[in-house]
Design a protein around this motif. Structure first.
Motif: not given
Length: 298
Positions: A102, A106, A161, A242, A291, A293
């Motif tokens: 991640f 990200e 997620t 993700y 963001q 996410w």
């Protein structure tokens, strides 16, 4: 006596040439200003001001003291400005940690943009799949996936997620698609070794948890290796959404048993619960919170 307050009172009286005018400027009573200046003179054992019923003038010693006092007060004001700037303009060392995959996919792009926006910040990004002690290891912000256990830390949720099962169309073409967790016993499974100490996968159905023992044919501590093996038709893998969002959207992988998935896991920004946070911490929290996410809808 507060030497700084007394010095400020003396300078104000000297500049305005009167106790009453100085008192109005300082929002104090004239007797209070008089006491402050008198206490300063007593401490210095010199007369700084010559007082008459009509005027207030500086003595020779007072004029020399005023020159130094003005410089001292200016230095103090400058120091305060620097301190305020440190609270308003991000600068200095700033450390962020995140899980390996991640963080790489990200967090790193966000952190790169953050450092370009605030060039006075020296940034460090630590990617690790272990829980880092923020205080002991000097970390300002941690990006964590899952429920926060340490109540001494503060957290800001920035996304979510899913824990999903995936397999390639090629694998599913030669193996019957599982309809329930128990069907996994006859499938080729890919296990990420950091997931658990025991070989089992967790599912939830109708509000009840179900733990299903597994016998993996491929074990690895690399998320990328597990996903790549699944894409190549190596079997069914349990991963976070993700990690495979691009493969799913490109139809290189398909989702399996979505009705049996555990609840989504929160993605959180975690930081120590100090009363005051640096400008860098506040700026990064705001940037990261903006963001997208969320990896719940694939």
């Amino acid at each position: 006596m507060d030497r700084f307050v007394a010095m400020t009172a003396f300078v104000t009286v000297a500049e305005l040439r009167g106790f009453a005018a100085a008192a109005r400027t300082l929002r104090l009573s004239p007797p209070a200003v008089t006491r402050l200046v008198a206490a300063l003179e007593d401490t210095l054992s010199i007369r700084l001001l010559q007082r008459t019923t009509r005027s207030v003038t500086l003595t020779d010693a007072g004029a020399r003291y005023l020159e130094h006092a003005l410089r001292i007060l200016a230095d103090v004001a400058q120091a305060e400005d620097v301190a305020r700037a440190a609270r308003t303009e991000p600068s200095g060392k700033f450390v962020v940690t995140a899980p390996n995959v991640f963080g790489r996919r990200e967090v790193a792009p966000v952190f790169s943009g953050f450092l370009q926006t605030y060039p006075a910040v020296t940034g460090e990004l630590i990617l690790a799949d272990r829980v880092i002690n923020l205080v002991e290891e000097g970390v300002d912000v941690a990006v964590r996936i899952g429920v926060l256990e340490d109540s001494a830390l503060h957290a800001r949720r920035v996304g979510a997620t899913r824990r999903v099962l995936v397999a390639s169309p090629a694998y599913l073409a030669r193996a019957k698609r599982p309809r329930s967790p128990e069907d996994l016993a006859r499938h080729t499974l890919i296990q990420l070794t950091p997931l658990a100490a025991v070989a089992e996968w967790r599912f939830v159905h109708d509000g009840a948890e179900r733990r299903v023992p597994i016998r993996p044919s491929f074990l690895t501590n690399s998320v990328d290796a597990a996903i790549d093996h699944a894409v190549r038709g190596g079997g069914i893998a349990s991963v976070l959404s993700y990690q495979v969002v691009e493969h799913v959207r490109a139809r290189r992988l398909e989702l399996l048993l979505p009705r049996f998935e555990p609840p989504p896991l929160p993605i959180q920004l975690v930081y120590a619960g100090a009363r005051l946070h640096s400008a860098a911490t506040r700026a990064f929290l705001d940037l990261a919170a903006a963001q997208t996410w969320s990896f719940v809808d694939l």
